[in-house]
Design an enzyme around this catalytic site. Sequence first.
Site, PDB file in Angstrom:
ATOM      1  CG  ASP A 173      75.633  60.005  62.010  1.00  0.00           C
ATOM      2  OD1 ASP A 173      76.336  59.102  62.500  1.00  0.00           O
ATOM      3  OD2 ASP A 173      74.398  59.914  61.896  1.00  0.00           O
ATOM      4  CG  ASP A 197      75.091  61.960  65.533  1.00  0.00           C
ATOM      5  OD1 ASP A 197      74.399  62.970  65.722  1.00  0.00           O
ATOM      6  OD2 ASP A 197      74.595  60.854  65.281  1.00  0.00           O
ATOM      7  CG  ASP A 201      73.411  57.473  68.109  1.00  0.00           C
ATOM      8  OD1 ASP A 201      73.427  57.737  69.332  1.00  0.00           O
ATOM      9  OD2 ASP A 201      73.337  58.335  67.225  1.00  0.00           O
ATOM     10  NE  ARG A 253      68.764  63.194  70.403  1.00  0.00           N
ATOM     11  CZ  ARG A 253      68.869  63.109  69.079  1.00  0.00           C
ATOM     12  NH1 ARG A 253      69.770  62.318  68.548  1.00  0.00           N
ATOM     13  NH2 ARG A 253      68.065  63.792  68.295  1.00  0.00           N
TER      14      ARG A 253
END
Length: 372
Positions: A173, A197, A201, A253
């Site tokens: 992604d 993205d 992550d 985030r």
Amino acid sequence: MAFPCLVSVLVFLSVIGSCFSYERDNLIDSCWRGDRNWQKNRMKLADCAVGFGSSAMGGKGGAFYTVTSPNDDPVNPAPGTLRYGATRERPLWIIFGGNMNIKLKMPLYIAGYKTIDGRGAEVHIGNGGPCLFMRNSNHVIIHGLHVHGCTTSVFGNVLISESSGVVPVYPQDGDAITVRISTNIWVDHNTLSNCTDGLVDVTLASTAVTISNNHFFDHDEVMLLGHNDSFLDDIVMKVTVAFNHFGPNCMQRMPRARFGHIHVANNYYEPWGKYAIGGSSHPTIISEGNMFIAPNESYKKEVTIRVGCTSSNCDAWEWRSIHDVFLNGAHFIQSGKEYTGGESFKAESGKEVPTLTRHAGALKCVPFTHCL
Ligand SMILES: *[C@@H]1O[C@H](CO)[C@@H](O)[C@H](O)[C@H]1NC(C)=O
Ligand SMILES: *[C@@H]1O[C@H](CO)[C@@H](O)[C@H](O)[C@H]1NC(C)=O
Ligand SMILES: *[C@@H]1O[C@H](CO)[C@@H](O)[C@H](O)[C@H]1NC(C)=O
């Protein structure tokens, strides 16, 4: 005449001394950054991590491997390319023979026991291609890279590692750095921005991760820790987020967490677009000694956002703030039981954060002098 001479010698020495005065470093950098012979002692870095990822060995004890070509063949990588080094079975400490821009054709699968060490070169990865990827990979250190402009990949074949061979993989992604089903990972001193993205992550029951000294900017969804709200295996996840600089232009985030135990300490937050720290599925979030500078809009002052809870079960989530500094009206709604220790390393007061984070991002390292 001896006395004025002595005075002038003392004045001279103090002037010289102030030229070399060396402002205090954070716990990680003070372990190695003062070493003018850093290029001879590169593997010392592996002893310097703090927090949940502090045991990450990277390629310590292995051979050095020098990247000499920015080219990429995802299936049959040539010796001298980054992908060739990253997919070897044995431990390797990967360095770069010169400055380079690397545009990968498929995500770069990084096998276990590797350090990718950008010190001494300016290495840019991304540039409109996919970026760094770990899956079933343990003991990896990523240090000193500029990763930006990472985009989604297509379905296709890629060499995962020497032993796993070439495997068809689904489109990814567009993260700068993806960590899945992996442990003992340390991401330190990278400059990360503008990807499709996330920037870092960490998902699928990965744990023992430290994300430190990075500069994150110009990005929407900065850091996701936890796969989805039904993936209970992420309860094992322990991540330390320390000494990072978030901003300018980070939307949200920083991080957003699910399940797991997250220690967010001594980070510098410029004004965020939506919120700074968020989560769902009752993660534990200990916010310690950060500096939060809120945006000007009155409705954006709250640092946190809790997704998918009613007031009764939100109250049970352990989200604590200790020794944080709140500027421009920032505030942090706490919940859960009072914090009783067990933090991943000894953080300092939030007041120290501008000093502790002043070298966040990839450093410029010149042989026989400091990395700045
Ligand atoms: C962000 O990355 C995209 C994709 O590579 C690129 O087209 C765009 O120019 C980049 N924007 C900035 C501000 O660097
Ligand atoms: C969560 O992730 C798992 C594993 O990838 C997947 O099987 C499941 O469908 C996902 N659940 C939701 C609600 O997206
Ligand atoms: C917030 O307001 C101050 C004072 O008016 C201004 O200097 C600053 O640039 C503003 N910050 C943002 C992020 O808009």
